[in-house]
Write an enzyme that holds these catalytic residues in place. Structure first.
Site, PDB file in Angstrom:
ATOM      1  N   GLY A   1      26.057 -52.267  10.769  1.00 15.05           N
ATOM      2  CA  GLY A   1      26.830 -51.061  10.520  1.00 15.05           C
ATOM      3  C   GLY A   1      25.989 -49.858  10.154  1.00 15.05           C
ATOM      4  O   GLY A   1      24.948 -49.570  10.766  1.00 15.05           O
ATOM      5  N   ILE A   2      26.425 -49.139   9.127  1.00 16.28           N
ATOM      6  CA  ILE A   2      25.724 -47.938   8.693  1.00 16.28           C
ATOM      7  C   ILE A   2      24.310 -48.271   8.224  1.00 16.28           C
ATOM      8  O   ILE A   2      23.356 -47.551   8.528  1.00 16.28           O
ATOM      9  CB  ILE A   2      26.517 -47.238   7.574  1.00 16.28           C
ATOM     10  CG1 ILE A   2      27.833 -46.679   8.120  1.00 16.28           C
ATOM     11  CG2 ILE A   2      25.694 -46.104   6.956  1.00 16.28           C
ATOM     12  CD1 ILE A   2      28.759 -46.117   7.060  1.00 16.28           C
TER      13      ILE A   2
ATOM     14  N   ASP B   1      19.402 -57.334   2.698  1.00 16.08           N
ATOM     15  CA  ASP B   1      20.786 -57.721   2.959  1.00 16.08           C
ATOM     16  C   ASP B   1      20.980 -59.164   2.512  1.00 16.08           C
ATOM     17  O   ASP B   1      20.014 -59.937   2.471  1.00 16.08           O
ATOM     18  CB  ASP B   1      21.120 -57.580   4.443  1.00 16.08           C
ATOM     19  CG  ASP B   1      22.609 -57.431   4.696  1.00 16.08           C
ATOM     20  OD1 ASP B   1      23.046 -56.317   5.033  1.00 16.08           O
ATOM     21  OD2 ASP B   1      23.345 -58.428   4.561  1.00 16.08           O
TER      22      ASP B   1
ATOM     23  N   ASP C   1      21.012 -61.439  -2.314  1.00 19.39           N
ATOM     24  CA  ASP C   1      22.390 -61.165  -2.723  1.00 19.39           C
ATOM     25  C   ASP C   1      22.317 -60.267  -3.950  1.00 19.39           C
ATOM     26  O   ASP C   1      21.943 -60.717  -5.040  1.00 19.39           O
ATOM     27  CB  ASP C   1      23.136 -62.461  -3.044  1.00 19.39           C
ATOM     28  CG  ASP C   1      24.620 -62.235  -3.302  1.00 19.39           C
ATOM     29  OD1 ASP C   1      25.009 -61.087  -3.599  1.00 19.39           O
ATOM     30  OD2 ASP C   1      25.380 -63.216  -3.223  1.00 19.39           O
TER      31      ASP C   1
ATOM     32  N   TYR D   1      37.956 -51.135  -3.577  1.00 17.14           N
ATOM     33  CA  TYR D   1      36.960 -50.393  -2.798  1.00 17.14           C
ATOM     34  C   TYR D   1      36.900 -48.935  -3.242  1.00 17.14           C
ATOM     35  O   TYR D   1      35.818 -48.384  -3.465  1.00 17.14           O
ATOM     36  CB  TYR D   1      37.315 -50.483  -1.319  1.00 17.14           C
ATOM     37  CG  TYR D   1      36.397 -49.716  -0.403  1.00 17.14           C
ATOM     38  CD1 TYR D   1      35.153 -50.232  -0.052  1.00 17.14           C
ATOM     39  CD2 TYR D   1      36.783 -48.489   0.138  1.00 17.14           C
ATOM     40  CE1 TYR D   1      34.314 -49.541   0.806  1.00 17.14           C
ATOM     41  CE2 TYR D   1      35.957 -47.789   0.996  1.00 17.14           C
ATOM     42  CZ  TYR D   1      34.719 -48.322   1.332  1.00 17.14           C
ATOM     43  OH  TYR D   1      33.888 -47.621   2.177  1.00 17.14           O
TER      44      TYR D   1
ATOM     45  N   LYS E   1      33.650 -47.031  -4.965  1.00 19.31           N
ATOM     46  CA  LYS E   1      33.014 -45.867  -4.346  1.00 19.31           C
ATOM     47  C   LYS E   1      33.117 -44.621  -5.230  1.00 19.31           C
ATOM     48  O   LYS E   1      32.183 -43.805  -5.271  1.00 19.31           O
ATOM     49  CB  LYS E   1      33.645 -45.596  -2.980  1.00 19.31           C
ATOM     50  CG  LYS E   1      33.309 -46.636  -1.929  1.00 19.31           C
ATOM     51  CD  LYS E   1      31.810 -46.724  -1.669  1.00 19.31           C
ATOM     52  CE  LYS E   1      31.469 -47.630  -0.493  1.00 19.31           C
ATOM     53  NZ  LYS E   1      30.013 -47.748  -0.255  1.00 19.31           N
TER      54      LYS E   1
ATOM     55  N   VAL F   1      34.303 -44.812  10.489  1.00 17.91           N
ATOM     56  CA  VAL F   1      33.074 -45.044  11.247  1.00 17.91           C
ATOM     57  C   VAL F   1      33.257 -46.256  12.150  1.00 17.91           C
ATOM     58  O   VAL F   1      33.887 -47.243  11.762  1.00 17.91           O
ATOM     59  CB  VAL F   1      31.874 -45.280  10.293  1.00 17.91           C
ATOM     60  CG1 VAL F   1      30.577 -45.446  11.089  1.00 17.91           C
ATOM     61  CG2 VAL F   1      31.741 -44.138   9.302  1.00 17.91           C
TER      62      VAL F   1
ATOM     63  N   THR G   1      32.224 -49.434  13.211  1.00 15.05           N
ATOM     64  CA  THR G   1      31.363 -50.551  12.804  1.00 15.05           C
ATOM     65  C   THR G   1      32.096 -51.863  13.064  1.00 15.05           C
ATOM     66  O   THR G   1      33.290 -51.879  13.397  1.00 15.05           O
ATOM     67  CB  THR G   1      31.001 -50.478  11.304  1.00 15.05           C
ATOM     68  OG1 THR G   1      32.182 -50.723  10.519  1.00 15.05           O
ATOM     69  CG2 THR G   1      30.407 -49.131  10.929  1.00 15.05           C
TER      70      THR G   1
END
Length: 237
Positions: free
Chosen positions: A25-26, A45, A56, A145, A149, A178, A180
């Site tokens: 993705g991004i 990642d 992790d 989420y 954020k 986006v 993804t």
């Protein structure tokens, strides 16, 4: 290799850049963009991928060990916090608490702890956090989420003020919709695009270009800012 329009291919020549959430993705697009401007990219990642350092970030001991390894050696020019999690979970659902724990761990705690450890190597460097338009306007059935954020947006502002004297700039990029893997097959896509003035979702490379700009000397007097990359979505709300 195709250069990024408007950026010198040696903008980050011989400089190290750390990117979390780098496998897709991004995050993957950010890694590719920095490579195109000459950077040595250290991708992190929790998923295995070629050239990616596996960690992790919810595991504080693993994060600390990884950060200490990464911070040894040459200085770090930029840290980009892309790692995050997104699932549509409503508050009454049984696993809503777990989703909140994951969001806070990845989107607030991990960036804070990672920066704390990397700070000696980041003197006169830059931090770019990937927030979201959901930090500005809540996302239905995704409260965890949005909370995570929004917290990352405030962390950006707080650390920008705190670290300016250390020569470290801290900014954020807030993408809207986006294209993804995580958004592929979303049944709401047509309705969402209809609300975007530019009439389409962003390509990850367009978000990555904003990240490179904020991390670069071109943004040398910008700190504590959030650059929204949403095709005009928030402007039309």
């Amino acid at each position: 290799m195709t250069p990024i329009a408007g950026f010198s291919p040696d903008l980050f020549a011989a400089k190290r850049v750390v990117v979390t959430g780098a496998a897709g993705g991004i995050g993957r697009a950010v890694c590719d963009a920095f490579v195109k401007v000459g950077a040595e990219v250290i991708g992190i990642d929790r998923d295995e991928a070629p050239g990616i350092l596996r960690c992790d970030l919810r595991d504080r001991a693993a994060l600390q060990n990884m950060a200490e390894t990464v911070s040894s050696g040459r200085p770090i020019a930029a840290l980009v916090n892309c790692a995050g999690t997104f699932r549509r979970v409503r508050l009454p659902d049984s696993d809503a608490g777990g989703e909140l724990d994951a969001a806070l761990a990845l989107q607030i705690v991990a960036p804070y702890l990672l920066l704390r450890t990397l700070l000696p190597a980041l003197r006169n460097g830059a931090v770019v956090n990937i927030t979201s338009t959901s930090a500005e306007r809540s996302s239905r059935d995704a409260s965890a989420y949005s909370i995570g954020k929004a917290g990352l947006r405030m962390l950006t502002s707080a650390l920008a003020a705190e670290l300016a004297a250390e020569g470290v700039r801290v900014n954020a990029v807030a993408p809207g919709e986006v294209e993804t893997r995580l958004t592929a097959g979303d049944p709401r896509v047509d309705a969402l695009i209809a609300r975007i003035p530019m009439g389409r979702r962003a390509h990850p490379a367009e978000v990555a270009a904003a990240v490179v700009f904020l991390a670069s000397p071109l943004a040398s007097y910008i700190t504590g800012a959030t650059l929204v990359v949403d095709g005009g979505f928030l402007a039309a709300c």
